[in-house]
Design a protein around this motif. Structure first.
Motif, PDB file in Angstrom:
ATOM      1  N   VAL A 206     -21.355  55.350  39.163  1.00 32.92           N
ATOM      2  CA  VAL A 206     -21.923  55.684  40.471  1.00 32.92           C
ATOM      3  C   VAL A 206     -22.865  54.573  40.935  1.00 32.92           C
ATOM      4  O   VAL A 206     -22.852  54.165  42.103  1.00 32.92           O
ATOM      5  N   PHE A 207     -23.675  54.053  40.000  1.00 36.18           N
ATOM      6  CA  PHE A 207     -24.641  53.019  40.365  1.00 36.18           C
ATOM      7  C   PHE A 207     -23.959  51.729  40.787  1.00 36.18           C
ATOM      8  O   PHE A 207     -24.536  50.930  41.540  1.00 36.18           O
ATOM      9  N   ALA A 208     -22.718  51.515  40.345  1.00 33.77           N
ATOM     10  CA  ALA A 208     -21.978  50.308  40.719  1.00 33.77           C
ATOM     11  C   ALA A 208     -21.747  50.215  42.220  1.00 33.77           C
ATOM     12  O   ALA A 208     -21.336  49.162  42.716  1.00 33.77           O
ATOM     13  N   SER A 209     -22.000  51.293  42.945  1.00 36.10           N
ATOM     14  CA  SER A 209     -21.945  51.225  44.407  1.00 36.10           C
ATOM     15  C   SER A 209     -22.998  50.256  44.945  1.00 36.10           C
ATOM     16  O   SER A 209     -22.857  49.733  46.053  1.00 36.10           O
ATOM     17  N   TYR A 210     -24.064  50.031  44.174  1.00 38.41           N
ATOM     18  CA  TYR A 210     -25.119  49.107  44.581  1.00 38.41           C
ATOM     19  C   TYR A 210     -24.862  47.709  44.017  1.00 38.41           C
ATOM     20  O   TYR A 210     -24.880  46.722  44.748  1.00 38.41           O
ATOM     21  N   PHE A 211     -24.636  47.633  42.724  1.00 36.38           N
ATOM     22  CA  PHE A 211     -24.251  46.376  42.075  1.00 36.38           C
ATOM     23  C   PHE A 211     -23.774  46.701  40.670  1.00 36.38           C
ATOM     24  O   PHE A 211     -24.109  47.757  40.123  1.00 36.38           O
ATOM     25  N   PRO A 212     -22.976  45.808  40.054  1.00 37.61           N
ATOM     26  CA  PRO A 212     -22.476  46.073  38.702  1.00 37.61           C
ATOM     27  C   PRO A 212     -23.631  46.253  37.721  1.00 37.61           C
ATOM     28  O   PRO A 212     -24.603  45.489  37.742  1.00 37.61           O
ATOM     29  N   LEU A 213     -23.519  47.264  36.857  1.00 37.53           N
ATOM     30  CA  LEU A 213     -24.603  47.624  35.949  1.00 37.53           C
ATOM     31  C   LEU A 213     -24.117  47.558  34.505  1.00 37.53           C
ATOM     32  O   LEU A 213     -23.256  48.346  34.096  1.00 37.53           O
ATOM     33  N   THR A 214     -24.650  46.620  33.744  1.00 37.33           N
ATOM     34  CA  THR A 214     -24.325  46.550  32.324  1.00 37.33           C
ATOM     35  C   THR A 214     -25.152  47.595  31.576  1.00 37.33           C
ATOM     36  O   THR A 214     -26.111  48.171  32.104  1.00 37.33           O
ATOM     37  N   ARG A 215     -24.830  47.809  30.304  1.00 38.70           N
ATOM     38  CA  ARG A 215     -25.550  48.812  29.524  1.00 38.70           C
ATOM     39  C   ARG A 215     -26.987  48.375  29.256  1.00 38.70           C
ATOM     40  O   ARG A 215     -27.906  49.211  29.240  1.00 38.70           O
ATOM     41  N   GLN A 216     -27.202  47.075  29.022  1.00 42.87           N
ATOM     42  CA  GLN A 216     -28.580  46.607  28.832  1.00 42.87           C
ATOM     43  C   GLN A 216     -29.392  46.798  30.114  1.00 42.87           C
ATOM     44  O   GLN A 216     -30.563  47.201  30.065  1.00 42.87           O
ATOM     45  N   MET A 217     -28.786  46.494  31.247  1.00 43.12           N
ATOM     46  CA  MET A 217     -29.473  46.717  32.512  1.00 43.12           C
ATOM     47  C   MET A 217     -29.756  48.203  32.708  1.00 43.12           C
ATOM     48  O   MET A 217     -30.810  48.593  33.224  1.00 43.12           O
ATOM     49  N   GLN A 218     -28.811  49.042  32.295  1.00 34.70           N
ATOM     50  CA  GLN A 218     -28.998  50.486  32.420  1.00 34.70           C
ATOM     51  C   GLN A 218     -30.183  50.956  31.575  1.00 34.70           C
ATOM     52  O   GLN A 218     -30.950  51.830  32.003  1.00 34.70           O
ATOM     53  N   VAL A 219     -30.350  50.386  30.375  1.00 35.74           N
ATOM     54  CA  VAL A 219     -31.506  50.722  29.541  1.00 35.74           C
ATOM     55  C   VAL A 219     -32.797  50.388  30.278  1.00 35.74           C
ATOM     56  O   VAL A 219     -33.756  51.172  30.268  1.00 35.74           O
ATOM     57  N   CYS A 220     -32.819  49.221  30.930  1.00 34.03           N
ATOM     58  CA  CYS A 220     -34.010  48.830  31.691  1.00 34.03           C
ATOM     59  C   CYS A 220     -34.278  49.809  32.831  1.00 34.03           C
ATOM     60  O   CYS A 220     -35.435  50.151  33.125  1.00 34.03           O
ATOM     61  N   GLY A 258     -23.853  49.440  20.161  1.00 34.45           N
ATOM     62  CA  GLY A 258     -24.465  48.350  19.417  1.00 34.45           C
ATOM     63  C   GLY A 258     -25.635  47.683  20.095  1.00 34.45           C
ATOM     64  O   GLY A 258     -25.973  46.547  19.763  1.00 34.45           O
ATOM     65  N   ILE A 259     -26.279  48.350  21.048  1.00 32.96           N
ATOM     66  CA  ILE A 259     -27.410  47.775  21.774  1.00 32.96           C
ATOM     67  C   ILE A 259     -28.691  48.470  21.333  1.00 32.96           C
ATOM     68  O   ILE A 259     -28.753  49.704  21.314  1.00 32.96           O
ATOM     69  N   ASP A 260     -29.684  47.682  20.951  1.00 34.39           N
ATOM     70  CA  ASP A 260     -30.987  48.226  20.583  1.00 34.39           C
ATOM     71  C   ASP A 260     -31.814  48.411  21.857  1.00 34.39           C
ATOM     72  O   ASP A 260     -32.199  47.428  22.487  1.00 34.39           O
ATOM     73  N   PRO A 261     -32.090  49.651  22.253  1.00 33.97           N
ATOM     74  CA  PRO A 261     -32.838  49.869  23.507  1.00 33.97           C
ATOM     75  C   PRO A 261     -34.216  49.218  23.503  1.00 33.97           C
ATOM     76  O   PRO A 261     -34.738  48.871  24.569  1.00 33.97           O
ATOM     77  N   ASP A 262     -34.808  49.079  22.304  1.00 29.06           N
ATOM     78  CA  ASP A 262     -36.160  48.515  22.243  1.00 29.06           C
ATOM     79  C   ASP A 262     -36.186  47.026  22.571  1.00 29.06           C
ATOM     80  O   ASP A 262     -37.234  46.488  22.934  1.00 29.06           O
ATOM     81  N   THR A 263     -35.050  46.355  22.440  1.00 30.60           N
ATOM     82  CA  THR A 263     -35.011  44.906  22.708  1.00 30.60           C
ATOM     83  C   THR A 263     -34.136  44.554  23.907  1.00 30.60           C
ATOM     84  O   THR A 263     -33.978  43.370  24.220  1.00 30.60           O
ATOM     85  N   ALA A 264     -33.564  45.560  24.537  1.00 37.74           N
ATOM     86  CA  ALA A 264     -32.686  45.293  25.685  1.00 37.74           C
ATOM     87  C   ALA A 264     -33.482  44.678  26.826  1.00 37.74           C
ATOM     88  O   ALA A 264     -34.617  45.068  27.100  1.00 37.74           O
ATOM     89  N   THR A 265     -32.887  43.701  27.485  1.00 42.44           N
ATOM     90  CA  THR A 265     -33.525  43.039  28.628  1.00 42.44           C
ATOM     91  C   THR A 265     -32.550  42.988  29.796  1.00 42.44           C
ATOM     92  O   THR A 265     -31.335  43.074  29.621  1.00 42.44           O
ATOM     93  N   TRP A 266     -33.107  42.835  30.969  1.00 42.17           N
ATOM     94  CA  TRP A 266     -32.265  42.724  32.171  1.00 42.17           C
ATOM     95  C   TRP A 266     -31.388  41.484  32.100  1.00 42.17           C
ATOM     96  O   TRP A 266     -30.199  41.527  32.410  1.00 42.17           O
ATOM     97  N   ASP A 267     -31.951  40.353  31.661  1.00 48.44           N
ATOM     98  CA  ASP A 267     -31.164  39.130  31.518  1.00 48.44           C
ATOM     99  C   ASP A 267     -30.119  39.274  30.430  1.00 48.44           C
ATOM    100  O   ASP A 267     -29.058  38.651  30.489  1.00 48.44           O
ATOM    101  N   GLY A 268     -30.421  40.091  29.438  1.00 44.30           N
ATOM    102  CA  GLY A 268     -29.428  40.331  28.394  1.00 44.30           C
ATOM    103  C   GLY A 268     -28.183  40.959  28.941  1.00 44.30           C
ATOM    104  O   GLY A 268     -27.092  40.799  28.388  1.00 44.30           O
ATOM    105  N   GLY A 269     -28.322  41.656  30.076  1.00 45.11           N
ATOM    106  CA  GLY A 269     -27.156  42.233  30.721  1.00 45.11           C
ATOM    107  C   GLY A 269     -26.190  41.184  31.192  1.00 45.11           C
ATOM    108  O   GLY A 269     -24.976  41.393  31.223  1.00 45.11           O
ATOM    109  N   GLN A 270     -26.725  39.998  31.559  1.00 46.71           N
ATOM    110  CA  GLN A 270     -25.842  38.901  31.941  1.00 46.71           C
ATOM    111  C   GLN A 270     -24.998  38.462  30.745  1.00 46.71           C
ATOM    112  O   GLN A 270     -23.815  38.175  30.879  1.00 46.71           O
ATOM    113  N   GLU A 271     -25.628  38.379  29.566  1.00 41.77           N
ATOM    114  CA  GLU A 271     -24.898  37.988  28.371  1.00 41.77           C
ATOM    115  C   GLU A 271     -23.836  39.018  28.037  1.00 41.77           C
ATOM    116  O   GLU A 271     -22.730  38.683  27.616  1.00 41.77           O
TER     117      GLU A 271
END
Length: 274
Positions: A206-220, A258-271
């Motif tokens: 649903v959020f992809a209506s605004y822009f693509p959302l990776t899981r790391q970005m979603q954690v943020c 396999g994503i650690d929410p405590d270390t997830a970053t918005w830029d990590g979503g690019q990776e």
């Protein structure tokens, strides 16, 4: 090179300056036999006579109208050619190009407006679509905060092409998701369960209506939903404690991938996308 007068003829350089075309163009037209100088000096320099200049002038005019060189040759040399018909056909093509350019201009105006303020909706349309609690100044503030990001550009591109009806569909999808989240919390659905993970994936879709959302970005985003007073008030207004529960199911869904929410970053979503 000898200095000549119009009576004697003009050199290539002089004809180029007179007509506003390049010397290279005159040489090319000479080589293909479209417009050749009639005279030469004793030293062998080309000279264009008054008649040559008249032909060159006509070539320049037809070229500016968009005719190709082969078509220009036919117009100038074939006495049976329908010159008026050729000009009318060219006029129709010009009209089509003007229409396309006007449409392009309108599209650029919409894109500029969307980059500056988000949804291309009036305040009344925004209130009707997003509800009376919608703040029409919110997108402008978001532009100041996020305007230099890739996600804002993606959001603006979607906004520029989205109609009020399409925005209504986006708002309906978000409202349906909010109700589903509240219902799942009421039912005691635990984070990490298949039901909770499906809601997390639905949120990404649903959020992809605004822009693509990776899981790391979603954690943020989940962190922001709980910590930001405005977002927390929205979700806790649906169900008390929903903001925290929503973040928990997002974090659990990230761990399942396999994503650690405590270390997830918005830029990590690019990776993650790569």
């Amino acid at each position: 090179m000898p200095d000549t007068t119009d009576a004697d003829g003009l050199t290539v350089g002089q004809a180029s300056a007179r007509l506003g075309v390049t010397v290279r163009a005159l040489h090319h037209w000479d080589e293909i036999g479209l417009a050749q100088p009639s005279l030469r000096t004793a030293a062998g320099y080309r000279l264009y006579t008054a008649g040559d200049l008249e032909r060159l002038h006509r070539i320049v005019v037809y070229r500016e109208l968009g005719l190709g060189l082969d078509r220009i040759r036919t117009v100038l040399d074939d006495m049976t050619d329908d010159v008026l018909g050729a000009l009318r056909a060219q006029r129709a093509q010009v009209a089509e190009r003007i229409d396309r350019l006007q449409q392009l201009g309108a599209g650029l105006d919409r894109m500029i407006e969307a980059h500056e303020g988000g949804p291309l909706l009036t305040d009344e349309q925004q209130a009707a679509i997003f509800g009376p609690g919608w703040d029409p100044d919110g997108p402008s503030r978001a532009r100041l905060r996020y305007g230099d990001t890739t996600q804002w550009r993606q959001y603006a591109e979607r906004s520029a092409s989205r109609s009020p009806e399409e925005w209504q569909a986006v708002a309906d999808d978000m409202a349906d998701l909010d109700r589903a989240l509240g219902g799942a919390m009421d039912a005691g659905i635990p984070p990490g369960s298949p039901e909770a993970n499906r809601l997390v994936e639905r949120h990404r879709e649903v959020f992809a209506s605004y822009f693509p959302l990776t899981r790391q970005m979603q954690v943020c985003l989940g962190r922001m939903y709980e910590a930001d007073p405005g977002f927390a008030a929205h979700y806790d207004g649906i169900r008390p404690g929903l903001a925290r529960w929503f973040r928990r199911i997002i974090d659990a869904g990230a761990r399942a991938h396999g994503i650690d929410p405590d270390t997830a970053t918005w830029d990590g979503g690019q990776e993650e996308r790569r």
